[in-house]
Motif scaffolding. Sequence first.
Motif, PDB file in Angstrom:
ATOM      1  N   PHE A 358      41.778  32.239  40.558  1.00  0.00           N
ATOM      2  CA  PHE A 358      40.871  32.615  41.694  1.00  0.00           C
ATOM      3  C   PHE A 358      41.534  33.380  42.682  1.00  0.00           C
ATOM      4  O   PHE A 358      40.975  34.181  43.308  1.00  0.00           O
ATOM      5  N   VAL A 359      42.904  33.002  42.872  1.00  0.00           N
ATOM      6  CA  VAL A 359      43.589  33.727  43.978  1.00  0.00           C
ATOM      7  C   VAL A 359      43.734  35.199  43.483  1.00  0.00           C
ATOM      8  O   VAL A 359      43.658  35.933  44.507  1.00  0.00           O
ATOM      9  N   LEU A 360      44.004  35.447  42.287  1.00  0.00           N
ATOM     10  CA  LEU A 360      44.003  36.924  41.885  1.00  0.00           C
ATOM     11  C   LEU A 360      42.746  37.612  41.793  1.00  0.00           C
ATOM     12  O   LEU A 360      42.788  38.583  41.198  1.00  0.00           O
ATOM     13  N   ARG A 361      41.888  36.898  41.993  1.00  0.00           N
ATOM     14  CA  ARG A 361      40.378  37.526  41.726  1.00  0.00           C
ATOM     15  C   ARG A 361      39.921  37.856  40.182  1.00  0.00           C
ATOM     16  O   ARG A 361      39.147  38.534  39.973  1.00  0.00           O
ATOM     17  N   TRP A 362      40.747  37.133  39.409  1.00  0.00           N
ATOM     18  CA  TRP A 362      40.450  37.591  37.875  1.00  0.00           C
ATOM     19  C   TRP A 362      38.912  37.160  37.425  1.00  0.00           C
ATOM     20  O   TRP A 362      38.494  37.590  36.619  1.00  0.00           O
ATOM     21  N   ASN A 363      38.684  36.126  38.118  1.00  0.00           N
ATOM     22  CA  ASN A 363      37.266  35.598  37.935  1.00  0.00           C
ATOM     23  C   ASN A 363      36.144  36.456  38.145  1.00  0.00           C
ATOM     24  O   ASN A 363      35.053  36.623  37.239  1.00  0.00           O
ATOM     25  N   LEU A 364      36.461  37.536  39.159  1.00  0.00           N
ATOM     26  CA  LEU A 364      35.195  38.527  39.483  1.00  0.00           C
ATOM     27  C   LEU A 364      35.653  39.633  38.175  1.00  0.00           C
ATOM     28  O   LEU A 364      34.522  40.241  37.797  1.00  0.00           O
ATOM     29  N   ALA A 365      36.702  39.651  37.660  1.00  0.00           N
ATOM     30  CA  ALA A 365      36.820  40.730  36.681  1.00  0.00           C
ATOM     31  C   ALA A 365      35.977  40.053  35.426  1.00  0.00           C
ATOM     32  O   ALA A 365      35.546  41.031  34.371  1.00  0.00           O
ATOM     33  N   LEU A 366      36.025  38.720  35.152  1.00  0.00           N
ATOM     34  CA  LEU A 366      35.330  38.346  34.285  1.00  0.00           C
ATOM     35  C   LEU A 366      33.822  38.086  34.353  1.00  0.00           C
ATOM     36  O   LEU A 366      33.081  37.435  33.414  1.00  0.00           O
ATOM     37  N   GLY A 367      33.287  38.412  35.450  1.00  0.00           N
ATOM     38  CA  GLY A 367      31.999  38.298  36.001  1.00  0.00           C
ATOM     39  C   GLY A 367      31.466  37.011  36.331  1.00  0.00           C
ATOM     40  O   GLY A 367      30.330  36.592  36.265  1.00  0.00           O
ATOM     41  N   VAL A 368      32.466  36.184  36.785  1.00  0.00           N
ATOM     42  CA  VAL A 368      32.299  34.672  37.398  1.00  0.00           C
ATOM     43  C   VAL A 368      32.150  34.776  38.818  1.00  0.00           C
ATOM     44  O   VAL A 368      33.225  35.254  39.470  1.00  0.00           O
ATOM     45  N   PRO A 369      31.044  34.656  39.625  1.00  0.00           N
ATOM     46  CA  PRO A 369      31.037  34.591  40.926  1.00  0.00           C
ATOM     47  C   PRO A 369      31.939  33.555  41.514  1.00  0.00           C
ATOM     48  O   PRO A 369      32.253  32.570  41.121  1.00  0.00           O
TER      49      PRO A 369
END
Length: 509
Positions: A358-369
């Motif tokens: 979450f802190v590295l913002r990888w969730n956005l790269a995976l398409g998860v809001p």
Amino acid sequence: MLEDDAAVDADSLVGQDPRSGARPSGGERDWAAAVLEPVRWMRMLCRELGATFVAGVVLVYGLSQGFAGSFFRVASDYYWKDVQRVQPATVQFLSVFFYIPWVLKPLWGIMTDVFPVCGYRRRPYFLFSGILGMVSAAIVAITIGLPVSSAVLCLVGISTAVAIADVTIDACIAKNSIDKPALAPDMQSLCAFSSSLGALVGYATSGMFVHHLGAQGALGVMAIPPVTVVFLGFFIYELKARQHNVKEKVLNKVSGAVKGMVRTIRYPVVWKPSLYMFLSLALSISTHEGQFYWYTNKTPPNPGFSQEFVGLVHAIGAVASMLGVLVYHKCLKDYPFRSILLYAQLLYGVSGLLDLTFVLRWNLALGVPDAAFVTLEECVSRVVGRVRLMPMMVLSTKLCPPGMEGTFFALLMCIDSLGMLAAKAGGAALLRALRVTRTDFGRLWLAVLLRNVLRLATLGAIGLVPAAGQTDVLVPRELGLVSSPAGVTVDEEEERLQLAMLTSHADDV
């Protein structure tokens, strides 16, 4: 007779009454049985342990700890961030002081056990706890421009009030765990369910109160739980002690309690698991304040969560925590201590990688809001955290020698509080070393990564945990027999004044 009638009524609801003309279908019977199972479980606990004991656990763990603790967490975070406007590392350091009252739990335990006030051992301390909590919450809520040092003192006062009220119930739980070891996991389940339900209500309402009243005004709600403690202090049943040579007896009891604790903690079966629990808590350093400042920061690309959403996520986490209790109660309470703590700690370390993602913002790269991912992370961490902590609590009750359950359990909780204090202090030092501030979160990911590595490092000490089952007796009864100068092993008058004994007496009446 009333209980028997209630049992017949309950059985008839699930289709077990042979006199019933129209029997429900199998699916309806299963549904009714599932609904009634918690009721029957509570009835069993009331029958075996006393209804007032169960009510006391629900009150202290549900309202004083669960609701107040969760509400305090959200409101105080916003208070430091928006009202006092201090740096996250500073907040992390200041939070260390909130654990000091819990470190002093052995002192509160000894005071309530051997220092009666006007002949009463319980009522005065409940009254003092409630009044202290009310006054502290009122001061911090209504005083404008309160200095940081005064604010810390008031919040420490709130924490002290909860800790003192907690001591008596913990003593009763420890004593009942010794007397009825088969119910020890059930008692911890009751504590955890009550705490999680109270936390659910606290988290669900905290964001709304902070939004409408402001962080400082919302802290005024913290005066409500102490009111119930004051009520308990006025109305709890307690016999008035009449003793001669009180000072000499008090000194003898304090000396005996201290000697008993020192003697007990030296046994390997006691100090080894105690050391593991300390390491497990201390090495899981806290980066909470840094993460809170980050995900509530409105500057892109930070998540910028609102107050209501923060409270909602925590409330969903409280539901997940109750699920964790259910998983433990249904599936894990029969496993040996070493096995369950090994896998729980492993999951605890692995689940921490969700924070890193979450802190590295990888969730956005995976398409998860962000909203969906942080909710998922909160649920997973709560379930795993609850499954990890509950066996530790059961293990702590098993390490208490008979005759000094309250004082020794308070000592074990003191050790745990020292571990959490070390985790807070370690997190504060790490955030300061990495220069994580109110606006600079560039190295926050590194702090989270180091935290996860330390969590996994705890597995190296798993050999300190006994391989015994959770219902086994770990400490022999003769270990707790501390002889007095007159050769008497138990003070009969004090035993009658123990809350666990009072609950049984009140139930009989």
